[in-house]
Design a protein around this motif. Sequence first.
Motif, short mmCIF file in Angstrom:
data_model
loop_
_atom_site.label_atom_id
_atom_site.label_comp_id
_atom_site.label_asym_id
_atom_site.label_seq_id
_atom_site.Cartn_x
_atom_site.Cartn_y
_atom_site.Cartn_z
N TRP A 1 0.82 -1.21 0.00
CA TRP A 1 0.00 0.00 0.00
C TRP A 1 0.86 1.26 0.00
O TRP A 1 0.47 2.30 -0.57
CB TRP A 1 -0.94 0.00 1.21
CG TRP A 1 -0.24 0.11 2.54
CD1 TRP A 1 0.13 -0.93 3.34
CD2 TRP A 1 0.18 1.30 3.22
NE1 TRP A 1 0.75 -0.46 4.47
CE2 TRP A 1 0.80 0.90 4.43
CE3 TRP A 1 0.08 2.66 2.93
CZ2 TRP A 1 1.32 1.81 5.33
CZ3 TRP A 1 0.60 3.59 3.83
CH2 TRP A 1 1.21 3.16 5.01
N PHE A 2 2.05 1.17 0.66
CA PHE A 2 2.93 2.33 0.72
C PHE A 2 3.53 2.60 -0.66
O PHE A 2 3.67 3.75 -1.08
CB PHE A 2 4.03 2.09 1.76
CG PHE A 2 4.88 3.30 2.02
CD1 PHE A 2 4.38 4.36 2.75
CD2 PHE A 2 6.17 3.40 1.53
CE1 PHE A 2 5.16 5.49 3.00
CE2 PHE A 2 6.95 4.51 1.77
CZ PHE A 2 6.44 5.56 2.51
N MET A 3 3.88 1.54 -1.36
CA MET A 3 4.39 1.68 -2.72
C MET A 3 3.33 2.31 -3.62
O MET A 3 3.62 3.21 -4.42
CB MET A 3 4.80 0.31 -3.28
CG MET A 3 5.95 -0.35 -2.54
SD MET A 3 7.50 0.55 -2.75
CE MET A 3 8.64 -0.53 -1.87
N ASP A 4 2.09 1.85 -3.47
CA ASP A 4 0.99 2.40 -4.27
C ASP A 4 0.76 3.87 -3.96
O ASP A 4 0.43 4.66 -4.86
CB ASP A 4 -0.30 1.61 -4.01
CG ASP A 4 -0.22 0.17 -4.51
OD1 ASP A 4 0.63 -0.09 -5.39
OD2 ASP A 4 -0.97 -0.69 -3.99
N LEU A 5 0.92 4.25 -2.68
CA LEU A 5 0.74 5.64 -2.28
C LEU A 5 1.72 6.55 -3.01
O LEU A 5 1.35 7.59 -3.57
CB LEU A 5 0.91 5.78 -0.76
CG LEU A 5 0.85 7.21 -0.20
CD1 LEU A 5 -0.53 7.81 -0.40
CD2 LEU A 5 1.23 7.21 1.29
N PHE A 6 2.98 6.15 -3.04
CA PHE A 6 3.98 6.99 -3.70
C PHE A 6 3.87 6.94 -5.23
O PHE A 6 4.26 7.89 -5.90
CB PHE A 6 5.40 6.61 -3.24
CG PHE A 6 5.87 7.49 -2.13
CD1 PHE A 6 6.47 8.71 -2.39
CD2 PHE A 6 5.65 7.13 -0.82
CE1 PHE A 6 6.86 9.54 -1.36
CE2 PHE A 6 6.05 7.95 0.22
CZ PHE A 6 6.66 9.17 -0.05
N LEU A 7 3.32 5.86 -5.74
CA LEU A 7 3.06 5.83 -7.18
C LEU A 7 2.01 6.87 -7.54
O LEU A 7 2.05 7.47 -8.62
CB LEU A 7 2.59 4.43 -7.60
CG LEU A 7 3.68 3.35 -7.67
CD1 LEU A 7 3.04 1.98 -7.95
CD2 LEU A 7 4.71 3.67 -8.75
N SER A 8 1.05 7.11 -6.64
CA SER A 8 0.00 8.11 -6.90
C SER A 8 0.58 9.52 -6.93
O SER A 8 0.04 10.40 -7.59
CB SER A 8 -1.10 8.02 -5.84
OG SER A 8 -0.63 8.47 -4.57
N PHE A 9 1.71 9.73 -6.23
CA PHE A 9 2.33 11.05 -6.21
C PHE A 9 3.06 11.37 -7.51
O PHE A 9 3.59 12.46 -7.68
CB PHE A 9 3.30 11.17 -5.03
CG PHE A 9 2.59 11.27 -3.70
CD1 PHE A 9 1.32 11.80 -3.60
CD2 PHE A 9 3.21 10.81 -2.54
CE1 PHE A 9 0.67 11.88 -2.38
CE2 PHE A 9 2.56 10.88 -1.32
CZ PHE A 9 1.29 11.42 -1.24
N LYS A 10 3.12 10.40 -8.42
CA LYS A 10 3.67 10.68 -9.73
C LYS A 10 2.78 11.66 -10.49
O LYS A 10 3.22 12.30 -11.44
CB LYS A 10 3.84 9.39 -10.53
CG LYS A 10 4.97 8.49 -10.01
CD LYS A 10 5.14 7.26 -10.87
CE LYS A 10 6.28 6.39 -10.35
NZ LYS A 10 6.48 5.18 -11.17
#
Length: 331
Positions: free
Chosen positions: A173-182
């Motif tokens: 979920w943390f990886m997905d969170l930072f992917l959204s910040f792209k």
Amino acid sequence: MTIFNVFTLMGGIAMFLYGMDLMGKALEQTAGSKLQGILSTMTSSPIRGLLLGMAVTAVIQSSGATTVMAVGFVNSGLMELHQAISVIMGANVGTTVTGWLLSLSGLEGDNFITQMMNPNAWSPILGFIGIWMYMIGKDRKRGVGKILLGFAILMAGMNTMSHAMSPLADEPWFMDLFLSFKNPILGVIAGAVLTAVLQSSSASVGILQALTSTGAVTYSAAVPIIMGQNIGTTVTALISSAGANKNAKRTAFVHLYFNVIGTILFLCGFYGLNALIQFSFFNETANTFGIAIVHTVFNVVTTAILLPFNRLLEKLAILTVPDSPADKKQE
């Protein structure tokens, strides 16, 4: 990641913020009125004001503090609005020093010189010297002791944050969170909100650098977050201008417009170039040095672009906070 990691993270953030606050205030107190005297008089040209803002911010480790001082001087009549603009621009460049200091903690190597360049190796010694000077010294020595102690606490907080967040590398979920910040807009908003809450761009940049230990932060996510951090730091000056005179309010708005316009120009240029030449580092995992470089490049480039237009920023601020009919009659 367990609840105890969260507790450790909270403690690390507390130590980091307290260390930064302690060091900054001790530097201001130790320098005393000399800083204020220099800041209010050595702004006869935009370049001198720029260099002065850089120097003061590099010393006190807070662009917010420098900007608030500039707002205060304008409010008291010791500095003109156009003089404060170049000081504010210099403060934005000077605040990058913190990121470079923190990036040294990422140095790795077995030789003695490399290890000694890492602040983690010698910050505990500085903390010991600092507490010793603070306990047995007087006046100036106590101030220097607080500076050293503040730096040691800051670095300890940075390490604590990094260790507490390292388990996040295994959380999907943390990886997905930072992917959204792209998404640049989401990244800018996230950076702005974090910095507005912490009241310090240096602190939020330090937290972002600590997050790089998780391996989840890519440059595509870090760039817009850093842009947002520069916008969020303007909240401090805007709050300080509440209840001040119109020129002081205009000074705070200049700080806001400088960072907003700079962010728009930088993002357009960055993503435009990436569309044309495809930056090789764009999707790579960021590190502490990379964060410091991006932060520095943004502030240096936007300052170089906008410094010649400081009078236009002044006019924009005057349009935002216009003179009343009564003020115009007095003129």
